[in-house]
Write a protein that holds these residues in place. Structure first.
Motif, PDB file in Angstrom:
ATOM      1  N   SER A   1       0.842  -1.196   0.000  1.00  0.00           N
ATOM      2  CA  SER A   1       0.000   0.000   0.000  1.00  0.00           C
ATOM      3  C   SER A   1       0.876   1.244   0.000  1.00  0.00           C
ATOM      4  N   LEU A   2       0.413   2.269  -0.685  1.00  0.00           N
ATOM      5  CA  LEU A   2       1.111   3.554  -0.704  1.00  0.00           C
ATOM      6  C   LEU A   2       0.646   4.410   0.468  1.00  0.00           C
ATOM      7  N   THR A   3       1.559   5.206   1.000  1.00  0.00           N
ATOM      8  CA  THR A   3       1.196   6.189   2.017  1.00  0.00           C
ATOM      9  C   THR A   3       0.483   7.359   1.335  1.00  0.00           C
ATOM     10  N   LYS A   4      -0.090   8.251   2.124  1.00  0.00           N
ATOM     11  CA  LYS A   4      -0.733   9.449   1.581  1.00  0.00           C
ATOM     12  C   LYS A   4       0.269  10.263   0.761  1.00  0.00           C
ATOM     13  N   ASN A   5       1.479  10.462   1.278  1.00  0.00           N
ATOM     14  CA  ASN A   5       2.498  11.234   0.557  1.00  0.00           C
ATOM     15  C   ASN A   5       2.886  10.560  -0.751  1.00  0.00           C
ATOM     16  N   GLN A   6       2.999   9.227  -0.742  1.00  0.00           N
ATOM     17  CA  GLN A   6       3.321   8.506  -1.968  1.00  0.00           C
ATOM     18  C   GLN A   6       2.188   8.618  -2.986  1.00  0.00           C
ATOM     19  N   CYS A   7       0.950   8.543  -2.522  1.00  0.00           N
ATOM     20  CA  CYS A   7      -0.206   8.733  -3.418  1.00  0.00           C
ATOM     21  C   CYS A   7      -0.157  10.114  -4.061  1.00  0.00           C
ATOM     22  N   GLU A   8       0.104  11.131  -3.254  1.00  0.00           N
ATOM     23  CA  GLU A   8       0.161  12.492  -3.775  1.00  0.00           C
ATOM     24  C   GLU A   8       1.292  12.663  -4.779  1.00  0.00           C
ATOM     25  N   ARG A   9       2.433  12.015  -4.558  1.00  0.00           N
ATOM     26  CA  ARG A   9       3.541  12.085  -5.523  1.00  0.00           C
ATOM     27  C   ARG A   9       3.133  11.502  -6.868  1.00  0.00           C
ATOM     28  N   VAL A  10       2.401  10.385  -6.845  1.00  0.00           N
ATOM     29  CA  VAL A  10       1.914   9.799  -8.096  1.00  0.00           C
ATOM     30  C   VAL A  10       0.968  10.774  -8.793  1.00  0.00           C
ATOM     31  N   LEU A  11       0.032  11.346  -8.048  1.00  0.00           N
ATOM     32  CA  LEU A  11      -0.928  12.282  -8.632  1.00  0.00           C
ATOM     33  C   LEU A  11      -0.235  13.518  -9.214  1.00  0.00           C
ATOM     34  N   LEU A  12       0.798  13.992  -8.566  1.00  0.00           N
ATOM     35  CA  LEU A  12       1.529  15.164  -9.045  1.00  0.00           C
ATOM     36  C   LEU A  12       2.390  14.854 -10.264  1.00  0.00           C
ATOM     37  N   SER A  13       2.820  13.615 -10.418  1.00  0.00           N
ATOM     38  CA  SER A  13       3.741  13.264 -11.503  1.00  0.00           C
ATOM     39  C   SER A  13       3.045  12.923 -12.816  1.00  0.00           C
TER      40      SER A  13
ATOM     41  N   ASN B   1     -20.945  12.100  -6.855  1.00  0.00           N
ATOM     42  CA  ASN B   1     -20.012  11.104  -6.327  1.00  0.00           C
ATOM     43  C   ASN B   1     -19.257  10.454  -7.479  1.00  0.00           C
ATOM     44  N   VAL B   2     -17.928  10.599  -7.460  1.00  0.00           N
ATOM     45  CA  VAL B   2     -17.105  10.083  -8.549  1.00  0.00           C
ATOM     46  C   VAL B   2     -15.917   9.309  -7.995  1.00  0.00           C
ATOM     47  N   CYS B   3     -15.271   8.599  -8.893  1.00  0.00           N
ATOM     48  CA  CYS B   3     -14.045   7.884  -8.583  1.00  0.00           C
ATOM     49  C   CYS B   3     -13.025   8.323  -9.629  1.00  0.00           C
ATOM     50  N   PHE B   4     -11.782   8.532  -9.212  1.00  0.00           N
ATOM     51  CA  PHE B   4     -10.718   8.958 -10.108  1.00  0.00           C
ATOM     52  C   PHE B   4      -9.528   8.059  -9.869  1.00  0.00           C
ATOM     53  N   GLN B   5      -8.900   7.574 -10.948  1.00  0.00           N
ATOM     54  CA  GLN B   5      -7.809   6.614 -10.819  1.00  0.00           C
ATOM     55  C   GLN B   5      -6.647   7.028 -11.712  1.00  0.00           C
ATOM     56  N   VAL B   6      -5.414   6.876 -11.181  1.00  0.00           N
ATOM     57  CA  VAL B   6      -4.190   7.219 -11.905  1.00  0.00           C
ATOM     58  C   VAL B   6      -3.189   6.087 -11.735  1.00  0.00           C
ATOM     59  N   ASP B   7      -2.500   5.743 -12.822  1.00  0.00           N
ATOM     60  CA  ASP B   7      -1.423   4.749 -12.790  1.00  0.00           C
ATOM     61  C   ASP B   7      -0.101   5.406 -13.119  1.00  0.00           C
ATOM     62  N   GLU B   8       0.953   4.926 -12.490  1.00  0.00           N
ATOM     63  CA  GLU B   8       2.327   5.265 -12.848  1.00  0.00           C
ATOM     64  C   GLU B   8       3.003   3.916 -13.082  1.00  0.00           C
ATOM     65  N   ILE B   9       3.331   3.606 -14.331  1.00  0.00           N
ATOM     66  CA  ILE B   9       3.807   2.265 -14.677  1.00  0.00           C
ATOM     67  C   ILE B   9       5.207   2.352 -15.259  1.00  0.00           C
ATOM     68  N   ASP B  10       6.161   1.705 -14.571  1.00  0.00           N
ATOM     69  CA  ASP B  10       7.519   1.586 -15.104  1.00  0.00           C
ATOM     70  C   ASP B  10       7.590   0.368 -16.016  1.00  0.00           C
ATOM     71  N   ASP B  11       7.068  -0.735 -15.549  1.00  0.00           N
ATOM     72  CA  ASP B  11       6.909  -1.972 -16.314  1.00  0.00           C
ATOM     73  C   ASP B  11       5.898  -2.822 -15.560  1.00  0.00           C
ATOM     74  N   MET B  12       5.634  -4.027 -16.035  1.00  0.00           N
ATOM     75  CA  MET B  12       4.581  -4.853 -15.442  1.00  0.00           C
ATOM     76  C   MET B  12       4.897  -5.342 -14.028  1.00  0.00           C
ATOM     77  N   ALA B  13       6.126  -5.163 -13.581  1.00  0.00           N
ATOM     78  CA  ALA B  13       6.500  -5.582 -12.233  1.00  0.00           C
ATOM     79  C   ALA B  13       6.826  -4.402 -11.313  1.00  0.00           C
ATOM     80  N   HIS B  14       6.704  -3.199 -11.840  1.00  0.00           N
ATOM     81  CA  HIS B  14       7.016  -1.992 -11.069  1.00  0.00           C
ATOM     82  C   HIS B  14       5.994  -0.911 -11.425  1.00  0.00           C
ATOM     83  N   TRP B  15       4.997  -0.753 -10.593  1.00  0.00           N
ATOM     84  CA  TRP B  15       3.924   0.209 -10.850  1.00  0.00           C
ATOM     85  C   TRP B  15       3.334   0.728  -9.558  1.00  0.00           C
TER      86      TRP B  15
END
Length: 151
Positions: free
Chosen positions: A4-16, A62-76
């Motif tokens: 699981s990602l921390t709140k700060n890690q989630c925010e870094r993904v959203l910002l990137s 009420n909505v849901c929003f999803q973001v992926d950061e994918i380096d490869d299939m084993a690192h995301w």
């Protein structure tokens, strides 16, 4: 390893990232589409033309929003937000949102879906052609990751 990602890690993904997927539902139907966005201070800011997603979000915010950061299939990393659609209607808030979006996307080669926010020639916000500006107020945010080390 999955985790699981921390709140700060989630925010870094959203910002990137630049593109996420927004899911909405109304009148017994669900809809999910990609969306360019900016994340700032607990909100996801975006714009769209009048259409199905705007109509649905106006009916059911009420909505849901999803973001992926994918380096490869084993690192995301993947972040899911549950929140509320808020249309931005006051001139001052609209100006702030247009500037936020324009500042984020002006350095990228953008498509027709992003161009309504600003002119592509002089990069100034449009005045004559206003998209629907909105934000998603983050109510819940979760994130997961996979990081498999090579052996």
């Amino acid at each position: 390893m999955l985790g699981s990602l921390t709140k700060n890690q989630c925010e870094r993904v959203l910002l990137s990232e630049l593109i996420g997927r927004i899911a909405c539902s109304a009148s017994g139907k669900m809809y999910i589409v990609p969306l360019s966005y900016v994340f700032e201070k607990g909100y996801v800011y975006a714009h769209a033309k009048e259409g199905l997603k705007i109509t649905m979000m106006r009916k059911n915010p009420n909505v849901c929003f999803q973001v992926d950061e994918i380096d490869d299939m084993a690192h995301w990393r993947s972040v899911v937000i549950r929140g509320k659609f808020e249309e931005i209607t006051t001139p001052a808030a609209q100006d702030k949102t247009v500037k936020l979006l324009a500042d984020r996307f002006r350095v990228y080669n953008t498509s027709e879906s992003v161009k309504p926010v600003f002119h592509t020639t002089d990069q100034e916000p449009l005045k004559e052609k206003k998209p629907v500006l909105f934000r998603i107020a983050v109510e819940e945010m979760t994130g997961r990751f996979e990081n498999t080390e090579s052996k």
